[in-house]
Design an enzyme around this catalytic site. Structure first.
Site, PDB file in Angstrom:
ATOM      1  N   LYS A   1       0.830  -1.210   0.000  1.00  0.00           N
ATOM      2  CA  LYS A   1       0.000   0.000   0.000  1.00  0.00           C
ATOM      3  C   LYS A   1       0.869   1.268   0.000  1.00  0.00           C
ATOM      4  O   LYS A   1       0.570   2.206  -0.713  1.00  0.00           O
ATOM      5  CB  LYS A   1      -0.917   0.028   1.243  1.00  0.00           C
ATOM      6  CG  LYS A   1      -1.954  -1.080   1.259  1.00  0.00           C
ATOM      7  CD  LYS A   1      -2.997  -0.857   2.339  1.00  0.00           C
ATOM      8  CE  LYS A   1      -2.447  -0.903   3.755  1.00  0.00           C
ATOM      9  NZ  LYS A   1      -1.949  -2.228   4.187  1.00  0.00           N
TER      10      LYS A   1
ATOM     11  N   ARG B   1      -9.470   0.566   9.522  1.00  0.00           N
ATOM     12  CA  ARG B   1      -9.083  -0.829   9.701  1.00  0.00           C
ATOM     13  C   ARG B   1     -10.130  -1.607  10.481  1.00  0.00           C
ATOM     14  O   ARG B   1      -9.967  -2.809  10.697  1.00  0.00           O
ATOM     15  CB  ARG B   1      -7.779  -0.890  10.474  1.00  0.00           C
ATOM     16  CG  ARG B   1      -6.579  -1.340   9.614  1.00  0.00           C
ATOM     17  CD  ARG B   1      -5.402  -1.123  10.463  1.00  0.00           C
ATOM     18  NE  ARG B   1      -4.211  -1.823  10.281  1.00  0.00           N
ATOM     19  CZ  ARG B   1      -3.095  -1.286   9.790  1.00  0.00           C
ATOM     20  NH1 ARG B   1      -3.113  -0.099   9.265  1.00  0.00           N
ATOM     21  NH2 ARG B   1      -1.980  -1.955   9.822  1.00  0.00           N
TER      22      ARG B   1
ATOM     23  N   ARG C   1      11.799  -7.804   5.062  1.00  0.00           N
ATOM     24  CA  ARG C   1      11.938  -6.356   4.879  1.00  0.00           C
ATOM     25  C   ARG C   1      12.930  -5.786   5.898  1.00  0.00           C
ATOM     26  O   ARG C   1      12.921  -6.143   7.064  1.00  0.00           O
ATOM     27  CB  ARG C   1      10.559  -5.725   5.073  1.00  0.00           C
ATOM     28  CG  ARG C   1      10.523  -4.243   4.854  1.00  0.00           C
ATOM     29  CD  ARG C   1       9.119  -3.773   4.600  1.00  0.00           C
ATOM     30  NE  ARG C   1       8.266  -3.822   5.776  1.00  0.00           N
ATOM     31  CZ  ARG C   1       7.034  -3.327   5.810  1.00  0.00           C
ATOM     32  NH1 ARG C   1       6.518  -2.781   4.721  1.00  0.00           N
ATOM     33  NH2 ARG C   1       6.319  -3.396   6.911  1.00  0.00           N
TER      34      ARG C   1
ATOM     35  N   ARG D   1      11.798  -3.818  11.402  1.00  0.00           N
ATOM     36  CA  ARG D   1      10.737  -3.261  12.242  1.00  0.00           C
ATOM     37  C   ARG D   1      10.305  -4.322  13.243  1.00  0.00           C
ATOM     38  O   ARG D   1      10.173  -5.490  12.878  1.00  0.00           O
ATOM     39  CB  ARG D   1       9.529  -2.889  11.366  1.00  0.00           C
ATOM     40  CG  ARG D   1       9.506  -1.448  10.926  1.00  0.00           C
ATOM     41  CD  ARG D   1       8.475  -1.164   9.877  1.00  0.00           C
ATOM     42  NE  ARG D   1       7.109  -1.524  10.237  1.00  0.00           N
ATOM     43  CZ  ARG D   1       6.035  -1.232   9.505  1.00  0.00           C
ATOM     44  NH1 ARG D   1       6.185  -0.566   8.367  1.00  0.00           N
ATOM     45  NH2 ARG D   1       4.833  -1.599   9.874  1.00  0.00           N
TER      46      ARG D   1
ATOM     47  N   ARG E   1      -0.412  -9.906  12.951  1.00  0.00           N
ATOM     48  CA  ARG E   1      -0.967  -8.799  12.149  1.00  0.00           C
ATOM     49  C   ARG E   1      -1.919  -9.340  11.090  1.00  0.00           C
ATOM     50  O   ARG E   1      -2.964  -8.753  10.820  1.00  0.00           O
ATOM     51  CB  ARG E   1       0.161  -8.007  11.480  1.00  0.00           C
ATOM     52  CG  ARG E   1       0.942  -7.153  12.470  1.00  0.00           C
ATOM     53  CD  ARG E   1       2.221  -6.628  11.850  1.00  0.00           C
ATOM     54  NE  ARG E   1       2.004  -5.557  10.909  1.00  0.00           N
ATOM     55  CZ  ARG E   1       2.925  -5.133  10.040  1.00  0.00           C
ATOM     56  NH1 ARG E   1       4.109  -5.719   9.984  1.00  0.00           N
ATOM     57  NH2 ARG E   1       2.670  -4.141   9.231  1.00  0.00           N
TER      58      ARG E   1
HETATM   59  P1  AMP Z   1       1.044  -0.287   9.413  1.00  0.00           P
HETATM   60  O1  AMP Z   1       2.353   0.371   9.179  1.00  0.00           O
HETATM   61  O2  AMP Z   1      -0.090   0.337   8.641  1.00  0.00           O
HETATM   62  O3  AMP Z   1       1.089  -1.785   9.232  1.00  0.00           O
HETATM   63  O4  AMP Z   1       0.672  -0.029  10.958  1.00  0.00           O
HETATM   64  C1  AMP Z   1       1.523  -0.441  11.991  1.00  0.00           C
HETATM   65  C2  AMP Z   1       0.733  -0.631  13.274  1.00  0.00           C
HETATM   66  O5  AMP Z   1       0.118   0.620  13.654  1.00  0.00           O
HETATM   67  C3  AMP Z   1      -0.426  -1.618  13.209  1.00  0.00           C
HETATM   68  O6  AMP Z   1      -0.004  -2.956  13.383  1.00  0.00           O
HETATM   69  C4  AMP Z   1      -1.295  -1.122  14.360  1.00  0.00           C
HETATM   70  O7  AMP Z   1      -0.751  -1.489  15.618  1.00  0.00           O
HETATM   71  C5  AMP Z   1      -1.162   0.388  14.230  1.00  0.00           C
HETATM   72  N1  AMP Z   1      -2.192   0.947  13.328  1.00  0.00           N
HETATM   73  C6  AMP Z   1      -2.001   1.555  12.117  1.00  0.00           C
HETATM   74  N2  AMP Z   1      -3.158   1.943  11.581  1.00  0.00           N
HETATM   75  C7  AMP Z   1      -4.124   1.585  12.447  1.00  0.00           C
HETATM   76  C8  AMP Z   1      -5.548   1.690  12.458  1.00  0.00           C
HETATM   77  N3  AMP Z   1      -6.215   2.256  11.438  1.00  0.00           N
HETATM   78  N4  AMP Z   1      -6.222   1.200  13.530  1.00  0.00           N
HETATM   79  C9  AMP Z   1      -5.580   0.640  14.577  1.00  0.00           C
HETATM   80  N5  AMP Z   1      -4.244   0.483  14.627  1.00  0.00           N
HETATM   81  C10 AMP Z   1      -3.507   0.955  13.580  1.00  0.00           C
END
Ligand code: AMP
Length: 217
Positions: free
Chosen positions: A13, A86, A125, A159, A170
């Site tokens: 994304k 989400r 990654r 990460r 996740r």
């Molecule tokens: P991402 O980089 O988008 O995978 O986000 C990393 C982490 O941030 C996720 O695993 C969640 O812990 C938190 N996070 C990001 N976006 C959201 C969201 N819309 N709702 C809840 N937690 C989020």
């Protein structure tokens, strides 16, 4: 224009968002990036989010909704939402907030890809903690193993949430909660463009942009 880009973690994304915002001059609002910036800044929100993020769990809806609605309202020229909504609650609260501002979602794109492909992508990654450049152990190797191409002597890091057990969580979280967001949009009359994310990056971009061109035409 407001675009929502849906898809599991690791579907690409972020990469696709960069291309979309370049073409349509939109702001890229990644909830994950905003949260990581809050953590780096040591804010209260960042501290609250930390434990959830490192475990691969979702940060509570009320924190995320407030943070993202504020960011969307700031982005006057339109935006691409990456990683938000989400949950169904986030989706419906986003709709309410947009209606209050006389705005609406113009396009929803859903990237689809199998879990096994994602697991390989995410656990391989690596990124540079200084400039943010992203590499991959198999598919995008740095010139010198383990070090950033752009920042001399800078070791690459993984990460915390890209570690195998966290990636599994996740993905489980995605299937348990986020997949329902697609159902929410379908049931509220939003059209969803489905794009395969297990393809060449440029082909995925072409697919997405051709759908968005129809919206902007
Ligand atoms: P991402 O980089 O988008 O995978 O986000 C990393 C982490 O941030 C996720 O695993 C969640 O812990 C938190 N996070 C990001 N976006 C959201 C969201 N819309 N709702 C809840 N937690 C989020």
């Amino acid at each position: 224009m407001i675009v929502v880009l849906l898809g599991p973690p690791g579907a690409g994304k972020g990469t696709q968002c960069k291309r979309i915002i370049e073409k349509y001059k939109l702001a890229h609002l990644s909830s994950g990036d905003i949260l990581r910036a809050e953590r780096t800044a040591g804010s209260d929100l960042g501290k609250e989010a930390q434990g959830y993020m490192d475990a691969g769990d979702l940060v509570p809806d009320e924190l995320i909704i407030k943070m993202m609605v504020a960011a969307i309202n700031k982005a006057d020229g339109g935006c691409v939402l990456d990683g938000f909504p989400r949950t169904v609650v986030q989706g419906s609260e986003l709709d309410k907030a947009l209606t209050a501002e006389k705005k609406k979602i113009d396009a929803i794109v859903s990237l689809e890809i199998a879990d096994e492909v994602i697991e390989k992508r995410l656990t391989g990654r690596r990124s540079c903690p200084v400039c943010g450049a992203v590499y991959h152990l198999q598919s995008l190797k740095p010139k010198v193993e383990g070090f950033c191409d752009k920042c001399p002597d800078q070791e690459l890091v993984q990460r915390a949430d890209d570690k195998p057990e966290v990636v599994k969580n996740r993905l489980e979280t995605y299937h348990a909660q986020t997949a329902a967001v697609i159902g929410y949009y379908a049931s509220t009359g939003h059209e969803i463009f489905t794009v395969s994310a297990d393809a060449e990056i440029n082909d995925i971009t072409a697919d997405i942009l051709s759908q968005l061109d129809k919206v902007t035409a």
